[in-house]
Design a protein around this motif. Sequence first.
Motif, short mmCIF file in Angstrom:
data_model
loop_
_atom_site.label_atom_id
_atom_site.label_comp_id
_atom_site.label_asym_id
_atom_site.label_seq_id
_atom_site.Cartn_x
_atom_site.Cartn_y
_atom_site.Cartn_z
N LEU A 271 24.10 26.02 6.64
CA LEU A 271 23.72 26.55 5.33
C LEU A 271 24.91 27.23 4.67
N GLY A 272 25.73 27.91 5.49
CA GLY A 272 26.92 28.56 4.96
C GLY A 272 27.92 27.58 4.38
N ALA A 273 28.06 26.42 5.02
CA ALA A 273 28.96 25.39 4.49
C ALA A 273 28.47 24.88 3.14
N ILE A 274 27.13 24.76 3.02
CA ILE A 274 26.55 24.32 1.75
C ILE A 274 26.78 25.37 0.67
N TYR A 275 26.51 26.63 1.00
CA TYR A 275 26.78 27.71 0.06
C TYR A 275 28.26 27.78 -0.29
N GLY A 276 29.09 27.49 0.72
CA GLY A 276 30.53 27.50 0.49
C GLY A 276 30.96 26.48 -0.54
N LEU A 277 30.33 25.30 -0.52
CA LEU A 277 30.65 24.26 -1.51
C LEU A 277 30.25 24.72 -2.91
N ILE A 278 29.07 25.33 -3.03
CA ILE A 278 28.63 25.83 -4.34
C ILE A 278 29.56 26.94 -4.81
N ALA A 279 29.88 27.86 -3.90
CA ALA A 279 30.77 28.97 -4.24
C ALA A 279 32.15 28.47 -4.63
N LEU A 280 32.61 27.43 -3.96
CA LEU A 280 33.91 26.84 -4.28
C LEU A 280 33.90 26.27 -5.70
N GLY A 281 32.75 25.72 -6.11
CA GLY A 281 32.61 25.25 -7.48
C GLY A 281 32.70 26.38 -8.49
N PHE A 282 32.00 27.49 -8.19
CA PHE A 282 32.08 28.67 -9.05
C PHE A 282 33.53 29.14 -9.20
N VAL A 283 34.22 29.25 -8.06
CA VAL A 283 35.58 29.78 -8.06
C VAL A 283 36.55 28.83 -8.77
N THR A 284 36.39 27.52 -8.55
CA THR A 284 37.27 26.54 -9.20
C THR A 284 37.18 26.63 -10.72
N ILE A 285 35.96 26.73 -11.23
CA ILE A 285 35.77 26.85 -12.67
C ILE A 285 36.33 28.18 -13.17
N PHE A 286 36.07 29.25 -12.43
CA PHE A 286 36.55 30.57 -12.85
C PHE A 286 38.07 30.62 -12.87
N LYS A 287 38.70 30.09 -11.83
CA LYS A 287 40.16 30.12 -11.77
C LYS A 287 40.78 29.25 -12.85
N GLY A 288 40.10 28.15 -13.21
CA GLY A 288 40.65 27.24 -14.21
C GLY A 288 40.41 27.68 -15.64
N THR A 289 39.33 28.47 -15.87
CA THR A 289 38.96 28.79 -17.25
C THR A 289 38.60 30.26 -17.47
N ARG A 290 38.50 31.05 -16.38
CA ARG A 290 38.06 32.44 -16.46
C ARG A 290 36.62 32.56 -16.96
N VAL A 291 35.84 31.50 -16.79
CA VAL A 291 34.43 31.51 -17.16
C VAL A 291 33.60 31.42 -15.89
N PHE A 292 32.61 32.30 -15.74
CA PHE A 292 31.71 32.24 -14.60
C PHE A 292 30.50 31.42 -15.01
N ASN A 293 30.40 30.21 -14.48
CA ASN A 293 29.40 29.25 -14.93
C ASN A 293 28.04 29.51 -14.31
N LEU A 294 27.16 30.17 -15.05
CA LEU A 294 25.82 30.46 -14.56
C LEU A 294 24.87 29.28 -14.72
N ALA A 295 25.37 28.14 -15.21
CA ALA A 295 24.56 26.92 -15.29
C ALA A 295 24.82 26.00 -14.10
N GLN A 296 25.55 26.51 -13.11
CA GLN A 296 25.93 25.70 -11.95
C GLN A 296 24.71 25.17 -11.20
N GLY A 297 23.66 25.97 -11.09
CA GLY A 297 22.46 25.55 -10.39
C GLY A 297 21.77 24.38 -11.07
N SER A 298 21.73 24.39 -12.39
CA SER A 298 21.11 23.29 -13.13
C SER A 298 21.91 22.01 -13.00
#
Length: 294
Positions: free
Chosen positions: A13-40
């Motif tokens: 489960l942690g690896a799965i959460y890690g993939l989602i978290a990695l998506g959050f971080v990748t977008i944030f590092k690239g654009t400084r936007v925290f994407n709260l639509a990631q779940g959708s």
Amino acid sequence: MKLVQVLVLGLSLGAIYGLIALGFVTIFKGTRVFNLAQGSVMVVGVYVTALLTERFGFAAAAALGIAAAALLGALLDRVIALARRADHLVLSILTVGLDVILVAETSRLIGTTFATVDDPWGSTTISVIGATVPLTRVIALVAGVALIVVFFVVFRTTRFGIRMRASAADSETAALMGISQRNISLSAWAIGGALAATAGIFLAMFPSPGLDANSHLLAFHAIPAVIIGGLDSSVGAIVGGLIVGVAQTAATSYEASLGFLGSGIGDVTPYILMILFLLARPTGIFGTKELIRV
């Protein structure tokens, strides 16, 4: 043997959460936007996979579902770009509106049923050091680790990865050196969408009955992982994901022994950890401390 079972399921489960978290971080590092639509975006990827599995088979449908989520991520980036001059906090709030629209649409498409990906492993279980665990969870763990390794190899050894890291470190200097910030932003959102869909497909496998329209909330469990690891740290996203996954699984598994904490303690455990880290170490384990010159 229950401890082994908890550990395997927690790391999976942690690896799965890690993939989602990695998506959050990748977008944030690239654009400084925290994407709260990631779940959708995650749910859309799973829905496309479920829709196409019978016609194309699981592997091809999963690839198309991940591609659809990446495309949706890129589309959201273009919508965000219309207000790019706004403050980053405003842009992050804008993703909440996009999330509401996507939730409404996925609710209409999925209805009251579950989107199931019909993976070939089904309800098969295997024995790991005497503990019985679902095969899908072991596959999720192995695949998650493999994807994480590929991610870091690409970002540290390829020209594309170097450009992404340079832009994350200093976007203005990177732009002066000829690195297109538009392409970086587009790539970050597409990668974030693909990672979310991949995680969602694993979440939709056994023992889960699948994902429904409200499953976009599952992605919020990865937000504590981001905070714990550090908002701008890719390594932190993985470490945070593993910590949250193991803690949540352990709390759920031993809930009967923790009756004094009330039912559903597993669901709130990630947020308890997040609050503790925000109080003790706001930047997270690997997060960068902001330096203010006076």
